[in-house]
Structure formats: C-alpha cells, structure tokens
Motif scaffolding. Structure first.
Motif, PDB file in Angstrom:
ATOM      1  N   PRO A 120      -8.994   3.627   5.603  1.00  0.00           N
ATOM      2  CA  PRO A 120      -7.595   4.257   5.496  1.00  0.00           C
ATOM      3  C   PRO A 120      -6.850   3.229   5.041  1.00  0.00           C
ATOM      4  O   PRO A 120      -6.738   2.047   5.239  1.00  0.00           O
ATOM      5  CB  PRO A 120      -7.445   4.764   6.805  1.00  0.00           C
ATOM      6  N   ARG A 121      -5.538   3.772   4.191  1.00  0.00           N
ATOM      7  CA  ARG A 121      -4.647   2.766   3.832  1.00  0.00           C
ATOM      8  C   ARG A 121      -3.736   2.373   5.071  1.00  0.00           C
ATOM      9  O   ARG A 121      -3.581   3.299   6.120  1.00  0.00           O
ATOM     10  CB  ARG A 121      -3.718   3.550   2.957  1.00  0.00           C
ATOM     11  N   PRO A 122      -3.427   1.067   5.084  1.00  0.00           N
ATOM     12  CA  PRO A 122      -2.612   0.452   6.233  1.00  0.00           C
ATOM     13  C   PRO A 122      -1.201   1.436   6.116  1.00  0.00           C
ATOM     14  O   PRO A 122      -0.595   1.784   5.315  1.00  0.00           O
ATOM     15  CB  PRO A 122      -2.263  -0.722   5.830  1.00  0.00           C
ATOM     16  N   THR A 123      -0.579   1.660   7.385  1.00  0.00           N
ATOM     17  CA  THR A 123       0.608   2.202   7.780  1.00  0.00           C
ATOM     18  C   THR A 123       1.891   1.272   7.460  1.00  0.00           C
ATOM     19  O   THR A 123       1.472  -0.091   7.815  1.00  0.00           O
ATOM     20  CB  THR A 123       0.792   2.997   8.859  1.00  0.00           C
ATOM     21  N   ILE A 124       2.878   1.535   6.762  1.00  0.00           N
ATOM     22  CA  ILE A 124       3.875   0.562   6.450  1.00  0.00           C
ATOM     23  C   ILE A 124       5.048   0.832   7.277  1.00  0.00           C
ATOM     24  O   ILE A 124       5.426   1.918   7.220  1.00  0.00           O
ATOM     25  CB  ILE A 124       4.127   0.484   5.148  1.00  0.00           C
ATOM     26  N   GLY A 125       5.727  -0.207   7.776  1.00  0.00           N
ATOM     27  CA  GLY A 125       6.901  -0.013   8.130  1.00  0.00           C
ATOM     28  C   GLY A 125       7.983  -0.867   7.663  1.00  0.00           C
ATOM     29  O   GLY A 125       7.662  -1.980   7.097  1.00  0.00           O
ATOM     30  N   ILE A 126       9.065  -0.395   7.189  1.00  0.00           N
ATOM     31  CA  ILE A 126      10.062  -1.154   6.435  1.00  0.00           C
ATOM     32  C   ILE A 126      11.479  -1.020   7.170  1.00  0.00           C
ATOM     33  O   ILE A 126      11.962  -0.039   7.329  1.00  0.00           O
ATOM     34  CB  ILE A 126      10.111  -0.445   5.170  1.00  0.00           C
ATOM     35  N   ALA A 127      12.043  -2.264   7.508  1.00  0.00           N
ATOM     36  CA  ALA A 127      13.203  -2.519   8.090  1.00  0.00           C
ATOM     37  C   ALA A 127      14.214  -3.149   7.067  1.00  0.00           C
ATOM     38  O   ALA A 127      13.955  -4.319   6.646  1.00  0.00           O
ATOM     39  CB  ALA A 127      13.083  -3.290   9.501  1.00  0.00           C
ATOM     40  N   GLY A 128      15.507  -2.588   6.881  1.00  0.00           N
ATOM     41  CA  GLY A 128      16.376  -3.235   5.844  1.00  0.00           C
ATOM     42  C   GLY A 128      16.132  -2.535   4.660  1.00  0.00           C
ATOM     43  O   GLY A 128      15.408  -2.742   3.836  1.00  0.00           O
ATOM     44  N   LEU A 129      17.116  -1.545   4.333  1.00  0.00           N
ATOM     45  CA  LEU A 129      17.078  -0.531   3.198  1.00  0.00           C
ATOM     46  C   LEU A 129      18.556  -0.822   2.301  1.00  0.00           C
ATOM     47  O   LEU A 129      19.066  -0.074   2.207  1.00  0.00           O
ATOM     48  CB  LEU A 129      17.082   0.882   3.660  1.00  0.00           C
ATOM     49  N   GLY A 130      18.826  -2.230   1.926  1.00  0.00           N
ATOM     50  CA  GLY A 130      19.800  -2.463   1.196  1.00  0.00           C
ATOM     51  C   GLY A 130      19.621  -2.481  -0.194  1.00  0.00           C
ATOM     52  O   GLY A 130      18.514  -1.736  -0.615  1.00  0.00           O
ATOM     53  N   ARG A 131      20.215  -3.326  -1.140  1.00  0.00           N
ATOM     54  CA  ARG A 131      20.100  -3.178  -2.429  1.00  0.00           C
ATOM     55  C   ARG A 131      18.469  -3.491  -2.779  1.00  0.00           C
ATOM     56  O   ARG A 131      18.109  -3.029  -3.941  1.00  0.00           O
ATOM     57  CB  ARG A 131      21.014  -4.371  -3.141  1.00  0.00           C
TER      58      ARG A 131
END
Ligand code: NAP
Length: 298
Positions: free
Chosen positions: A3-14
């Motif tokens: 299965p594809r890894p689950t991704i978390g993303i912190a920081g949605l700037g430019r």
C-alpha cells in the motif's frame, strides 16, 4: 503491491502548498496542517484531510513533510508538546524541506530516533515554479534507508533527490547553494545600478548579460522583475533570504570558514529589509542598489 505510504504535510506556504498539491495529485493519502488553516482550503477540496495539530498529523502519517519559514517555526512544529516529535509513529519518517541549520537537523534527528522514527533534513532547490511543476531538487541528509524509502515521494515533488551523508548534510548543502545565489544576485544588482547610472538601458544590460559567460538561470529569471522594478508577488522573499544568509554566516563562523562576499551580500539584504523591503522578492536587492547609486528615489 505494497500500500502507498500515508503522507502528512505541515506548512502550506508558498512552497508547501504546491508541494502538497503534487503529493495529492500523485495519489498518496494525504493529511495536512497549517498554522493558518485557511491556506488548506484548496487542498481539502482536492481530497486532503485536515488535522488540528502537528501531533495529530504525525499520528496519521508514515511520512511527514514539513515546509516552514524559519527556525522558530521548525522548533514549534517539531518540539511543542503537540508537535511531531512527541507524536510520531515508531517507524515513521519525518522530512524537513525547509532551509534550516545543520545543528537543528541533528537535534531533530536525535530526538526522532529516541522515539523510533527517522528524520531527513531535505531542503529544496528551486522556487515556486519548480515546486508547482514538481521539478524541485532535493538535498538530503540522514539515514540512508529512510532516504531510499522516500524515493516515490521525492519523485512526486522533484526532478532529482541527492543523498549527501549524515544528518545536517542536506541543510549544509542548501546553505552553500543559497550563499552563492545571494552573492550572484548582489553582483547583478550592483552591476545593473552602475550600467543604468552610466546611461545603459536596463533591458539591454540583461540582453547582453544573458548571452554572455555571466549568464545564469537566476539572472535570466530575475531580468524582468529588475527591469520593471516589479518585485511582487515574491517567489522567495528578502525576509527569508536574510534568515538563510544568517544561517550561512553562523555556520561559517562556527567552522572558521571566511566568507567575505557572502558577508557583504548579507549586509545588503539586511539593509534592504531595514528599509522596508522584506516582503519583496529577494531580487529587490537591485532596488536598494539603485537607490544607493541615486538612479532611483528611495
Ligand atoms: N520560496 C522559495 O522560493 C523557497 C525556495 C527554496 C526553499 N525555501 C524555503 O522553504 C521554506 C518555506 O518557504 P516559503 O517561501 O514557502 O515561506 P512562506 O510562504 O512564508 O511559508 C512559511 C510557512 O511556515 C509557516 N510558519 C511560519 N511561522 C510559523 C510558526 N511560528 N509556527 C508554525 N508555522 C509557521 C507558515 O504558516 P502560516 O501560513 O500560518 O503563515 C507557512 O506555512 C523556508 O524555509 C524557505 O527558506 C523557499
């Protein structure tokens, strides 16, 4: 197929927002967090999930990417009680795409390891256009196996990922690169101011420069902004460049590696920011040089 890894993303700037958009477009299950929640709206419409804290984000993710302004932001997102370090899953990989200090990278890596997670310092080359088109260059330091496990994620956001060595190596490479970039733009800024004061047209200066051995991608990319004195919207701000150059000079100081040209470039960026230009694109150091040369009113 795994299965594809689950991704978390912190920081949605430019940078973080287009990076997150490419992760989502590549089909990874994606959760996001940003200090200012509004910036997540478009991503949520395209299927991303939201969490209220970086810690909650860490609990959802196999791989967490961060793209944060400065060391204070990194400190908060990683080390606060509701931060990534306290809540990362054992076996998770935390990847900081921000430009930061090698010391901070080693500190995060040690703390992550204590909880059974891995950390990569992985700052990026390329600005908003490269982040948007998935053409970033990724410079990584840390655990080699963790780097290899991120290959699929890196190829969703970049055209090349370089493994450079132990923790801090990616951060160091990025500081080397941005110091050179700042010196290059400072040289162009003062050359342009001289040429203009002597009566040359700014457009002509760039036409000749871009066909000469002093041509460089950044010179071509900034020609129109400098000629038109149009420094908004910024791709990379003078405020962030001051942060980067301070990190470069701090490392140089720590290692006793003299950097005379970078020191001057830092001071000129500082002067530009002290005269109210910190939200402008970093090429606006040309505006400061024009003011100092008297070819433009401050
Ligand atoms: N822009 C470029 O061309 C470029 C290129 C290569 C590398 N970089 C590096 O990439 C990183 C991000 O740059 P950017 O241009 O995307 O900057 P940006 O647009 O200013 O975004 C900065 C991000 O950091 C968050 N942030 C700032 N202070 C925070 C705090 N105290 N706590 C939590 N979050 C905080 C911001 O949240 P809010 O939305 O709430 O403000 C935003 O998500 C920087 O390290 C920069 O040096 C930038």
């Amino acid at each position: 197929m795994a299965p594809r890894p689950t991704i978390g993303i912190a920081g949605l700037g430019r940078m973080g927002a287009p990076i997150a958009a490419n992760i989502l477009a590549a089909g990874f299950p994606t959760t996001v967090w940003n200090r200012t929640p509004d910036k997540a709206a478009a991503l949520l419409e395209h299927g991303a999930a939201w969490t209220d804290t970086p810690g909650d984000l860490a609990q959802t993710a196999d791989i967490v990417l961060t793209s944060l302004a400065d060391p204070a932001a990194v400190e908060r997102v990683y080390f606060a009680p509701d931060g990534l370090i306290a809540h990362a899953r054992p076996g998770a990989i935390l990847v900081d795409l921000s430009t930061g200090s090698p010391d901070m990278a080693r500190r995060i890596a040690d703390a992550a390891q204590e909880g059974g997670a891995a950390f990569l310092d992985a700052p990026v080359a390329g600005s908003i256009p490269a982040a948007t088109s998935g053409q970033l260059g990724i410079m990584a330091g840390g655990d080699r196996a963790a780097f290899d496990r991120c290959a699929e994620v890196f190829s969703a956001i970049g055209k090349a990922a370089y493994y450079l060595g132990p923790s801090g190596s990616g951060a160091t490479m990025k500081l080397v690169a941005n110091g050179i970039l700042a010196v290059l733009v400072q040289a162009v800024a003062e050359g342009v101011a001289l040429g203009e004061k002597a009566g040359l047209a700014t457009e002509d200066i760039f036409t000749v420069l871009n066909a000469s051995s002093a041509a460089a991608p950044v010179v071509a990319a900034k020609a129109t902004a400098i000629a038109d004195r149009a420094y908004l919207p910024a791709t990379f701000t003078l405020g962030l460049m001051q942060k980067d150059l301070w990190l470069v000079l701090s490392l140089a100081n720590e290692l006793q590696a003299p950097m005379p040209a970078t020191s001057v470039a830092h001071d000129m960026v500082l002067a530009a920011n002290a005269t109210g230009k910190s939200a402008l694109d970093f090429s606006a150091v040309a505006l400061l040089m024009e003011e100092l040369a008297g070819t433009r009113e401050p």
